[in-house]
Scaffold this motif. Structure first.
Motif, PDB file in Angstrom:
ATOM      1  N   GLY A 127      59.001  18.575 -32.879  1.00  0.00           N
ATOM      2  CA  GLY A 127      60.083  19.348 -32.293  1.00  0.00           C
ATOM      3  C   GLY A 127      59.917  20.835 -32.557  1.00  0.00           C
ATOM      4  N   ASP A 128      58.679  21.240 -32.848  1.00  0.00           N
ATOM      5  CA  ASP A 128      58.433  22.625 -33.231  1.00  0.00           C
ATOM      6  C   ASP A 128      57.236  23.137 -32.438  1.00  0.00           C
ATOM      7  OD1 ASP A 128      58.952  24.648 -35.759  1.00  0.00           O
ATOM      8  OD2 ASP A 128      56.877  24.674 -35.071  1.00  0.00           O
ATOM      9  N   LEU A 129      57.360  24.314 -31.857  1.00  0.00           N
ATOM     10  CA  LEU A 129      56.324  24.796 -30.939  1.00  0.00           C
ATOM     11  C   LEU A 129      55.014  25.072 -31.661  1.00  0.00           C
ATOM     12  CD1 LEU A 129      56.589  25.038 -27.966  1.00  0.00           C
ATOM     13  CD2 LEU A 129      56.954  27.460 -28.188  1.00  0.00           C
ATOM     14  N   PHE A 130      55.090  25.621 -32.881  1.00  0.00           N
ATOM     15  CA  PHE A 130      53.853  25.897 -33.598  1.00  0.00           C
ATOM     16  C   PHE A 130      53.186  24.602 -34.048  1.00  0.00           C
ATOM     17  CE2 PHE A 130      51.132  27.150 -37.114  1.00  0.00           C
ATOM     18  CZ  PHE A 130      50.436  28.175 -36.515  1.00  0.00           C
ATOM     19  N   ASN A 131      54.043  23.645 -34.432  1.00  0.00           N
ATOM     20  CA  ASN A 131      53.515  22.337 -34.806  1.00  0.00           C
ATOM     21  C   ASN A 131      52.823  21.675 -33.618  1.00  0.00           C
ATOM     22  OD1 ASN A 131      54.545  19.261 -36.116  1.00  0.00           O
ATOM     23  ND2 ASN A 131      53.359  20.761 -37.221  1.00  0.00           N
ATOM     24  N   LEU A 132      53.376  21.924 -32.412  1.00  0.00           N
ATOM     25  CA  LEU A 132      52.731  21.422 -31.197  1.00  0.00           C
ATOM     26  C   LEU A 132      51.332  22.008 -31.063  1.00  0.00           C
ATOM     27  CD1 LEU A 132      53.210  19.723 -28.610  1.00  0.00           C
ATOM     28  CD2 LEU A 132      53.911  21.816 -27.499  1.00  0.00           C
ATOM     29  N   PHE A 133      51.207  23.301 -31.361  1.00  0.00           N
ATOM     30  CA  PHE A 133      49.893  23.951 -31.328  1.00  0.00           C
ATOM     31  C   PHE A 133      48.939  23.276 -32.309  1.00  0.00           C
ATOM     32  CE2 PHE A 133      47.295  27.004 -33.734  1.00  0.00           C
ATOM     33  CZ  PHE A 133      46.368  27.330 -32.763  1.00  0.00           C
ATOM     34  N   VAL A 134      49.449  22.994 -33.528  1.00  0.00           N
ATOM     35  CA  VAL A 134      48.588  22.367 -34.536  1.00  0.00           C
ATOM     36  C   VAL A 134      48.134  20.991 -34.054  1.00  0.00           C
ATOM     37  CG1 VAL A 134      48.495  21.513 -36.892  1.00  0.00           C
ATOM     38  CG2 VAL A 134      49.636  23.654 -36.414  1.00  0.00           C
ATOM     39  N   CYS A 135      49.071  20.224 -33.479  1.00  0.00           N
ATOM     40  CA  CYS A 135      48.704  18.896 -32.972  1.00  0.00           C
ATOM     41  C   CYS A 135      47.674  19.004 -31.856  1.00  0.00           C
ATOM     42  CB  CYS A 135      49.933  18.155 -32.478  1.00  0.00           C
ATOM     43  SG  CYS A 135      50.996  17.617 -33.801  1.00  0.00           S
ATOM     44  N   MET A 189      62.004  23.975 -31.117  1.00  0.00           N
ATOM     45  CA  MET A 189      62.217  23.886 -29.672  1.00  0.00           C
ATOM     46  C   MET A 189      63.692  23.780 -29.310  1.00  0.00           C
ATOM     47  SD  MET A 189      58.986  21.990 -28.036  1.00  0.00           S
ATOM     48  CE  MET A 189      58.719  20.473 -28.886  1.00  0.00           C
ATOM     49  N   ALA A 190      64.439  22.997 -30.105  1.00  0.00           N
ATOM     50  CA  ALA A 190      65.864  22.862 -29.807  1.00  0.00           C
ATOM     51  C   ALA A 190      66.585  24.199 -30.012  1.00  0.00           C
ATOM     52  CB  ALA A 190      66.471  21.789 -30.703  1.00  0.00           C
ATOM     53  N   HIS A 191      66.234  24.885 -31.092  1.00  0.00           N
ATOM     54  CA  HIS A 191      66.851  26.180 -31.378  1.00  0.00           C
ATOM     55  C   HIS A 191      66.501  27.190 -30.295  1.00  0.00           C
ATOM     56  CE1 HIS A 191      67.839  29.406 -34.612  1.00  0.00           C
ATOM     57  NE2 HIS A 191      68.914  29.041 -33.947  1.00  0.00           N
ATOM     58  N   LEU A 192      65.229  27.188 -29.870  1.00  0.00           N
ATOM     59  CA  LEU A 192      64.805  28.055 -28.775  1.00  0.00           C
ATOM     60  C   LEU A 192      65.628  27.770 -27.525  1.00  0.00           C
ATOM     61  CD1 LEU A 192      60.900  28.114 -28.857  1.00  0.00           C
ATOM     62  CD2 LEU A 192      62.428  30.055 -29.034  1.00  0.00           C
ATOM     63  N   ALA A 193      65.784  26.464 -27.231  1.00  0.00           N
ATOM     64  CA  ALA A 193      66.527  26.081 -26.029  1.00  0.00           C
ATOM     65  C   ALA A 193      67.943  26.628 -26.093  1.00  0.00           C
ATOM     66  CB  ALA A 193      66.551  24.558 -25.910  1.00  0.00           C
ATOM     67  N   TYR A 253      52.747  16.358 -20.826  1.00  0.00           N
ATOM     68  CA  TYR A 253      53.943  16.160 -21.650  1.00  0.00           C
ATOM     69  C   TYR A 253      54.526  17.496 -22.080  1.00  0.00           C
ATOM     70  CZ  TYR A 253      56.631  15.574 -25.898  1.00  0.00           C
ATOM     71  OH  TYR A 253      57.618  15.670 -26.840  1.00  0.00           O
ATOM     72  N   ALA A 254      53.638  18.413 -22.514  1.00  0.00           N
ATOM     73  CA  ALA A 254      54.132  19.712 -22.987  1.00  0.00           C
ATOM     74  C   ALA A 254      54.836  20.461 -21.862  1.00  0.00           C
ATOM     75  CB  ALA A 254      52.969  20.544 -23.534  1.00  0.00           C
ATOM     76  N   ILE A 255      54.286  20.393 -20.634  1.00  0.00           N
ATOM     77  CA  ILE A 255      54.963  21.050 -19.508  1.00  0.00           C
ATOM     78  C   ILE A 255      56.318  20.410 -19.269  1.00  0.00           C
ATOM     79  CG2 ILE A 255      54.878  21.477 -17.030  1.00  0.00           C
ATOM     80  CD1 ILE A 255      51.916  21.687 -17.189  1.00  0.00           C
ATOM     81  N   LEU A 256      56.340  19.077 -19.212  1.00  0.00           N
ATOM     82  CA  LEU A 256      57.604  18.379 -18.952  1.00  0.00           C
ATOM     83  C   LEU A 256      58.641  18.729 -20.009  1.00  0.00           C
ATOM     84  CD1 LEU A 256      56.413  14.837 -17.873  1.00  0.00           C
ATOM     85  CD2 LEU A 256      57.953  16.282 -16.598  1.00  0.00           C
ATOM     86  N   ARG A 257      58.204  18.769 -21.273  1.00  0.00           N
ATOM     87  CA  ARG A 257      59.150  19.020 -22.356  1.00  0.00           C
ATOM     88  C   ARG A 257      59.681  20.452 -22.306  1.00  0.00           C
ATOM     89  NH1 ARG A 257      62.094  15.745 -24.805  1.00  0.00           N
ATOM     90  NH2 ARG A 257      60.627  14.568 -26.037  1.00  0.00           N
ATOM     91  N   THR A 258      58.772  21.432 -22.270  1.00  0.00           N
ATOM     92  CA  THR A 258      59.247  22.817 -22.371  1.00  0.00           C
ATOM     93  C   THR A 258      60.029  23.234 -21.128  1.00  0.00           C
ATOM     94  OG1 THR A 258      57.028  23.439 -21.693  1.00  0.00           O
ATOM     95  CG2 THR A 258      57.567  23.780 -23.977  1.00  0.00           C
ATOM     96  N   PHE A 259      59.619  22.732 -19.953  1.00  0.00           N
ATOM     97  CA  PHE A 259      60.300  23.215 -18.753  1.00  0.00           C
ATOM     98  C   PHE A 259      61.520  22.380 -18.364  1.00  0.00           C
ATOM     99  CE2 PHE A 259      56.478  25.566 -18.674  1.00  0.00           C
ATOM    100  CZ  PHE A 259      56.891  26.790 -18.187  1.00  0.00           C
ATOM    101  N   THR A 260      61.856  21.363 -19.170  1.00  0.00           N
ATOM    102  CA  THR A 260      63.173  20.743 -18.981  1.00  0.00           C
ATOM    103  C   THR A 260      64.096  21.109 -20.131  1.00  0.00           C
ATOM    104  OG1 THR A 260      62.438  18.752 -20.097  1.00  0.00           O
ATOM    105  CG2 THR A 260      62.316  18.753 -17.710  1.00  0.00           C
ATOM    106  N   LEU A 261      63.507  21.413 -21.300  1.00  0.00           N
ATOM    107  CA  LEU A 261      64.346  21.676 -22.469  1.00  0.00           C
ATOM    108  C   LEU A 261      64.660  23.156 -22.626  1.00  0.00           C
ATOM    109  CD1 LEU A 261      65.616  20.469 -25.063  1.00  0.00           C
ATOM    110  CD2 LEU A 261      63.482  20.969 -26.223  1.00  0.00           C
ATOM    111  N   ILE A 262      63.627  24.012 -22.483  1.00  0.00           N
ATOM    112  CA  ILE A 262      63.817  25.416 -22.821  1.00  0.00           C
ATOM    113  C   ILE A 262      63.930  26.304 -21.584  1.00  0.00           C
ATOM    114  CG2 ILE A 262      62.899  27.330 -24.165  1.00  0.00           C
ATOM    115  CD1 ILE A 262      61.269  25.277 -25.744  1.00  0.00           C
ATOM    116  N   PHE A 263      62.934  26.252 -20.710  1.00  0.00           N
ATOM    117  CA  PHE A 263      62.866  27.223 -19.603  1.00  0.00           C
ATOM    118  C   PHE A 263      63.290  26.593 -18.285  1.00  0.00           C
ATOM    119  CE2 PHE A 263      59.349  28.269 -22.552  1.00  0.00           C
ATOM    120  CZ  PHE A 263      59.888  29.425 -23.074  1.00  0.00           C
ATOM    121  N   TYR A 264      64.512  26.088 -18.206  1.00  0.00           N
ATOM    122  CA  TYR A 264      64.918  25.438 -16.962  1.00  0.00           C
ATOM    123  C   TYR A 264      65.953  26.269 -16.206  1.00  0.00           C
ATOM    124  CZ  TYR A 264      68.902  24.158 -19.848  1.00  0.00           C
ATOM    125  OH  TYR A 264      69.989  24.212 -20.675  1.00  0.00           O
ATOM    126  N   HIS A 265      66.187  27.525 -16.660  1.00  0.00           N
ATOM    127  CA  HIS A 265      67.286  28.293 -16.063  1.00  0.00           C
ATOM    128  C   HIS A 265      66.886  29.026 -14.793  1.00  0.00           C
ATOM    129  CE1 HIS A 265      69.590  27.466 -19.664  1.00  0.00           C
ATOM    130  NE2 HIS A 265      68.513  27.768 -20.353  1.00  0.00           N
TER     131      HIS A 265
END
Lengths: 499, 112
Positions: A127-135, A189-193, A253-265
Motif C-alpha cells: 500500500g506504499d508507492l516506494f514499496n511498490l518500486f522496491v517490489c 497510496m491511501a494517504h496520497l489518494a 495492476y499498477a496502472i489500474l490501482r493508481t488510476f482508480t485510487l489516486i489520479f481519477y479526478h
C-alpha cells in the motif's frame, strides 16, 4: 491487523532462500519450490475468502499505523490476482521440471523463480508507492537473471537491452515518486489518494500522473512495447510463459490501482490518454501478430494486445467496464501462460519456431493441437471460454459511452478488430503447424512432449472454469471492481484509525 | 540551493542520456549509472535541503532534517548498485560470448 496478508510475499521469499542453499540436491529443490507455491496459493485463497467476507484486510508493518509505516493491503482485487498468479506459477513450475534442463536447475533457477513470485505478490499487496518500486525491482532483478540464465547468444543480447531499458524506466519511476513526495510529503497510496482528493487534481499533479502512466506503460508494454517481442522470445519456454503471464500484468495492476485510487479526478486527461494508448497498442501489436513469421514473435505480440484491451476497459471508466477489465486481466494471466506453454511444446517438439517449416503436427500430437485451438478461441473471446465475459462487459460499456463521453465507438471498434487479429494470428499457427502433411516423423522429433501437457491441462481447466462458471465468479469480481471504483472503501480500511 | 541542485540534476540527466545513446556497451552502463545518481540527487532535493539534527522529538529537537528521503535513497542506491554490478558482469560475459561490445554489431543474431 491480519498477519496472513504478508504470507504470499514471505513464503516464496523463504522458499527461495532455502532452495538457494541446497545447490546439489535437485529433487529437494523441486519439491520445496512446489511446496512454496502451493502454500502461497493456499494463503492467497484464504486471503480471498477473508477479503470477500470481512472486507479489506490490512497489515501494518511493525505496528506503525498507516501514513507513517508501510502497510500491506489485501482487498478483493489484490486477492484475486494473488490466486491467479499462484495458479500460473504452479503451472509454469511443473512445466519447468520437465523442460528447463539440469544445467539451469543447478544454477539457481528455482530460487530466482520463487523470488520473482515473491516480488509479484508483494507488488499486488503493498500500500506504499516506494514499496511498490522496491517490489518492481525485486521482480526485475530476478527476471534479469532468469532471462540471461543459460547464456546463449540471443539471451545475452536481449538481456542487455532489457536491463538497460528497465534501469532507465525504474529511474523515471523514482523521479515520479520524488515529485509526489515533494508535493504531498507522503508516499502511502491511501494517504496520497486522500490528499489529492482534498487538494483537487491540479495541472501539476496531472503531470506527475502522466509521468507515472509513462513508467507503468513501459513496464506493462502499453504502447511503449518496443522491448517486449525480443525479450520474451529469448528465454526458455517456462520462463517466457511466466514473464508473459505475470511481468506485464504487474504493470497493468499498477496502472489500474493508481488510476482508480489516486489520479481519477481528471479522466478527461488521463483516461482519454489511456484510451488512445490502448487503441494504438491493440492496432500496432495486432499488425505485429498478423505479420509474424515466427511462433515466438506472434505469441509475444499477442501479450501486448491483451494489455491494450485491459487498459481500454479502464479508459472507459465505468463500474461495469472496470469489472470487465478485472475479468479480462485474470483470464489473460491464465491464457497467456497457457498459450506460451503450448507454443513452447511445439517449439520443443520441432526444435525451432519458424512457422513455414512446421506442418501436420496434429497426427502425432492431437491433444496439443486441440488445446491450442481452444486457447485461440478463448483469447479471441468466444463463449463459453474465459475471454468472453470480460470482452462483452468492456465493449458494451464502450458503446454505451463511458463515464465522460458520448461514445467510445472507435475504441470498441478497434478492440473488436484486434480480437479478429488475435484469431487470425493464432489460427495461422494452428493451420500452418497442425494441418497439412506430417513432415516430421515421431523418430525425428527434437524433444519429447511427455509430461508437458499436464500443466497445460491445469490452465485449460482453470480457464474453462472462469469462462463457464462466469456467474459463479461474478460476485467476487464485482466486489473487486466495486472496491476500485469506490476508493473510499480502501481509504477507510487503511486510514480508518487515523481519520 | 534547490535551484542550483536542479540545474546539476538536469546536467547529469543530459550526460546520462547522451551516454546511453552511444554504441559501446560500457558507455551505456556508465550512462545508466549517472542517470541513477541524478535521480538520487533529485529525491534528496525534493525532500527539502536543510540543516538540522536527527528527528528525535523526545530530546527536544525542534529543527530537524526529513529522514524519509534519506531512507528512500539508501534503498535506491543499494538496488542500483546491484543492477550496475549485474550489468557489468553481463557485459563481460557478452563480450566473451559475442566477441563485441558494439551494440550495432549484435543485430543479426538468430535463435540457434
Amino acid at each position: 491487523m491480519n498477519n496472513l496478508v504478508v504470507l504470499p510475499l514471505l513464503i516464496p521469499m523463504l522458499g527461495g532462500l532455502i532452495t538457494a542453499i541446497f545447490r546439489k540436491n535437485i529433487i529437494f529443490r523441486r519439491l520445496l519450490s512446489l511446496l512454496a507455491i502451493v502454500l502461497t496459493g493456499a494463503a492467497s485463497l484464504l486471503l480471498a475468502a477473508q477479503a470477500s467476507r470481512d472486507g479489506v484486510q490490512l497489515l501494518e508493518m511493525g505496528g506503525w499505523p498507516a501514513p507513517f509505516g508501510i502497510v500491506f493491503v489485501a482487498d478483493m482485487f489484490s486477492a484475486l490476482l494473488l490466486v491467479t498468479s499462484s495458479l500460473v506459477a504452479m503451472a509454469c513450475l511443473l512445466f519447468a521440471f520437465r523442460s528447463i534442463g539440469e544445467h539451469r536447475e543447478r544454477f539457481y533457477f528455482y530460487p530466482l523463480f520463487l523470488f520473482l513470485i515473491a516480488g509479484v505478490n508483494g507488488a499486488f499487496l503493498t500500500g506504499d508507492l516506494f514499496n511498490l518500486f522496491v517490489c518492481f525491482e525485486v521482480i526485475l532483478l530476478a527476471s534479469y537473471v532468469l532471462l540471461s540464465l543459460g547464456g546463449t547468444k540471443i539471451q545475452l543480447r536481449e538481456t542487455i537491452k532489457y536491463v538497460v531499458f528497465n534501469a532507465v524506466s525504474s529511474m523515471l519511476f523514482l523521479v515520479a515518486v520524488a515529485y509526489l513526495y515533494a508535493v504531498f510529503g507522503t508516499l502511502n497510496m491511501a494517504h496520497l489518494a486522500q490528499l489529492v482528493a482534498e487538494a483537487g487534481q491540479s495541472g501539476f499533479i496531472s503531470v506527475i500522473a502522466v509521468l507515472l502512466l509513462i513508467v507503468f506503460s513501459l513496464k506493462s508494454a502499453l504502447f511503449l512495447f518496443f522491448w517486449l517481442p525480443g525479450a520474451y522470445g529469448a528465454p526458455p519456454v517456462a520462463v517466457a510463459a511466466l514473464f508473459a503471464a505475470l511481468l506485464t500484468k504487474v504493470g497493468v495492476y499498477a496502472i489500474l490501482r493508481t488510476f482508480t485510487l489516486i489520479f481519477y479526478h481528471q479522466p478527461g486527461l488521463t483516461h482519454d490518454l489511456m484510451a488512445v494508448l490502448a487503441a494504438l497498442t491493440m492496432l500496432l501489436a495486432g499488425l505485429g501478430a498478423v505479420s509474424g513469421k515466427d511462433i515466438r514473435s506472434i505469441l509475444s505480440y499477442n501479450v501486448i494486445i491483451g494489455v491494450g484491451f485491459i487498459i481500454a476497459g479502464l479508459a472507459v471508466f465505468t463500474l461495469d467496464s472496470v469489472i470487465g477489465s478485472i475479468y479480462y486481466l485474470m483470464h489473460d494471466m491464465l491464457m497467456k501462460a497457457l498459450l506460451f506453454l503450448l507454443g513452447g511444446v511445439i517449439i520443443i517438439i520441432v526444435g525451432h519456431g519458424r512457422l513455414q517449416e512446421i506442418s501436420g503436427l496434429i497426427r502425432n500430437h492431437p491433444l496439443t493441437g486441440w488445446l491450442f485451438f481452444i486457447t485461440a478461441l478463448a483469447l479471441t473471446g468466444l463463449p463459453p471460454w474465459s475471454g468472453f465475459p470480460g470482452k462483452v462487459l468492456i465493449i458494451r460499456q464502450a458503446l454505451a459511452g463511458g463515464a465522460e463521453h458520448g461514445g467510445y465507438f472507435w475504441l470498441a471498434g478497434i478492440a473488436l478488430l484486434s480480437s479478429l487479429m488475435v484469431l487470425y494470428s493464432l489460427l495461422r499457427i494452428f493451420i500452418n503447424g497442425f494441418w497439412g502433411e506430417t513432415v516430421l516423423p515421431r523418430a525425428m522429433e527434437k524433444g519429447s512432449a511427455k509430461g508437458l501437457l499436464y500443466p497445460c491441462l491445469i490452465l485449460t481447466l482453470a480457464g474453462a472454469l472462469l469462462g463457464i462458471g462466469a456467474e459463479l465468479f461474478y460476485p467476487y469480481i464485482a466486489l473487486a471492481g466495486n472496491g476500485l471504483m469506490n476508493p473510499d472503501i480502501y481509504l477507510q480500511a487503511v486510514l480508518g484509525e487515523v481519520i | 540551493m534547490e535551484t542550483l541542485m536542479s540545474i546539476l540534476i538536469g546536467v547529469l540527466f543530459t550526460i546520462g542520456v547522451y551516454l546511453i545513446l552511444e554504441r559501446k556497451l560500457l558507455r551505456i552502463i556508465l550512462g545508466s549509472a549517472i542517470i541513477s545518481h541524478a535521480t538520487h540527487l533529485l529525491i534528496i532535493t525534493m525532500g527539502g535541503l536543510k540543516k538540522g539534527d536527527a528527528p528525535l522529538l523526545a530530546l527536544g529537537k525542534t529543527s530537524y532534517a526529513d529522514p524519509l528521503p534519506q531512507a528512500l535513497i539508501l534503498t535506491a542506491i543499494v538496488i542500483n548498485f546491484a543492477i550496475t554490478a549485474f550489468l557489468l558482469v553481463l557485459a563481460y560475459r557478452a563480450h566473451g560470448e559475442l566477441g563485441s561490445d558494439d551494440m550495432e554489431s549484435l543485430k543479426d543474431i538468430e535463435h540457434e
